[in-house]
Design a protein around this motif. Structure first.
Motif, mmCIF file in Angstrom:
data_model
loop_
_atom_site.group_PDB
_atom_site.id
_atom_site.type_symbol
_atom_site.label_atom_id
_atom_site.label_comp_id
_atom_site.label_asym_id
_atom_site.label_seq_id
_atom_site.Cartn_x
_atom_site.Cartn_y
_atom_site.Cartn_z
ATOM 1 N N ASN A 92 0.836 -1.192 0.000
ATOM 2 C CA ASN A 92 0.000 0.000 0.000
ATOM 3 C C ASN A 92 0.877 1.251 0.000
ATOM 4 N N ILE A 93 0.615 2.163 -0.923
ATOM 5 C CA ILE A 93 1.358 3.417 -1.004
ATOM 6 C C ILE A 93 0.661 4.444 -0.128
ATOM 7 N N LEU A 94 1.412 4.989 0.837
ATOM 8 C CA LEU A 94 0.856 5.956 1.772
ATOM 9 C C LEU A 94 1.149 7.391 1.359
ATOM 10 N N ASP A 95 2.297 7.624 0.727
ATOM 11 C CA ASP A 95 2.687 8.985 0.341
ATOM 12 C C ASP A 95 3.711 8.915 -0.785
ATOM 13 N N ILE A 96 3.637 9.882 -1.702
ATOM 14 C CA ILE A 96 4.598 9.984 -2.801
ATOM 15 C C ILE A 96 5.060 11.433 -2.894
ATOM 16 N N SER A 97 6.361 11.611 -3.059
ATOM 17 C CA SER A 97 6.936 12.922 -3.290
ATOM 18 C C SER A 97 7.868 12.808 -4.484
ATOM 19 N N GLN A 98 7.801 13.765 -5.396
ATOM 20 C CA GLN A 98 8.705 13.735 -6.542
ATOM 21 C C GLN A 98 9.240 15.128 -6.813
ATOM 22 N N THR A 99 10.494 15.188 -7.209
ATOM 23 C CA THR A 99 11.135 16.448 -7.578
ATOM 24 C C THR A 99 12.115 16.168 -8.720
ATOM 25 N N ILE A 100 12.478 17.225 -9.397
ATOM 26 C CA ILE A 100 13.559 17.147 -10.371
ATOM 27 C C ILE A 100 14.610 18.149 -9.919
ATOM 28 N N ASN A 134 13.800 12.564 -8.827
ATOM 29 C CA ASN A 134 13.843 11.950 -7.496
ATOM 30 C C ASN A 134 12.415 11.678 -7.044
ATOM 31 N N MET A 135 12.180 10.462 -6.593
ATOM 32 C CA MET A 135 10.865 10.120 -6.063
ATOM 33 C C MET A 135 11.063 9.386 -4.747
ATOM 34 N N MET A 136 10.282 9.778 -3.761
ATOM 35 C CA MET A 136 10.303 9.068 -2.488
ATOM 36 C C MET A 136 8.877 8.633 -2.179
ATOM 37 N N MET A 137 8.748 7.370 -1.818
ATOM 38 C CA MET A 137 7.446 6.817 -1.454
ATOM 39 C C MET A 137 7.513 6.283 -0.033
ATOM 40 N N LYS A 161 15.546 2.052 -5.407
ATOM 41 C CA LYS A 161 16.058 1.473 -4.164
ATOM 42 C C LYS A 161 14.925 1.393 -3.161
ATOM 43 N N LEU A 162 14.857 0.279 -2.461
ATOM 44 C CA LEU A 162 13.870 0.069 -1.407
ATOM 45 C C LEU A 162 14.627 -0.050 -0.099
ATOM 46 N N GLN A 163 14.285 0.805 0.856
ATOM 47 C CA GLN A 163 14.939 0.784 2.160
ATOM 48 C C GLN A 163 13.897 0.586 3.247
ATOM 49 N N HIS A 164 14.277 -0.130 4.263
ATOM 50 C CA HIS A 164 13.410 -0.271 5.422
ATOM 51 C C HIS A 164 13.431 1.029 6.214
ATOM 52 N N GLU A 165 12.341 1.342 6.861
ATOM 53 C CA GLU A 165 12.216 2.584 7.627
ATOM 54 C C GLU A 165 13.331 2.745 8.662
#
Length: 78
Positions: free
Chosen positions: A18-26, A32-35, A65-69
């Motif tokens: 489940n995606i809770l939040d998405i942020s994207q910038t250039i 760059n995207m952070m989920m 890349k997938l990282q644990h919290e």
């Protein structure tokens, strides 16, 4: 490139993530995207999600890349 977020979201949805939040910038021509995602009941093990997202990235020409919290918190909180 169009469709990066859509493809990543589809891949995660197929794995019951489940995606809770998405942020994207250039920044300086770098996308760059952070989920923030909920992996409390994924269809696959965490390591397999990492592999799937890495392979998707190779297919669409990006690095994923997938990282644990816990790792994220350690890196960004001193």
């Amino acid at each position: 490139m169009k469709g990066i977020i859509a493809k990543v979201c589809t891949c995660l949805a197929e794995q019951n993530v489940n995606i809770l939040d998405i942020s994207q910038t250039i920044v300086q021509d770098y996308f760059n995207m952070m989920m923030i995602v909920d992996i409390s009941s994924p269809a696959k093990a965490f390591e397999n999600l990492i592999t799937d997202l890495h392979d998707l990235g190779l297919t669409i020409g990006v690095e994923i890349k997938l990282q644990h919290e816990d790792i994220f918190n350690s890196m960004h909180r001193i």
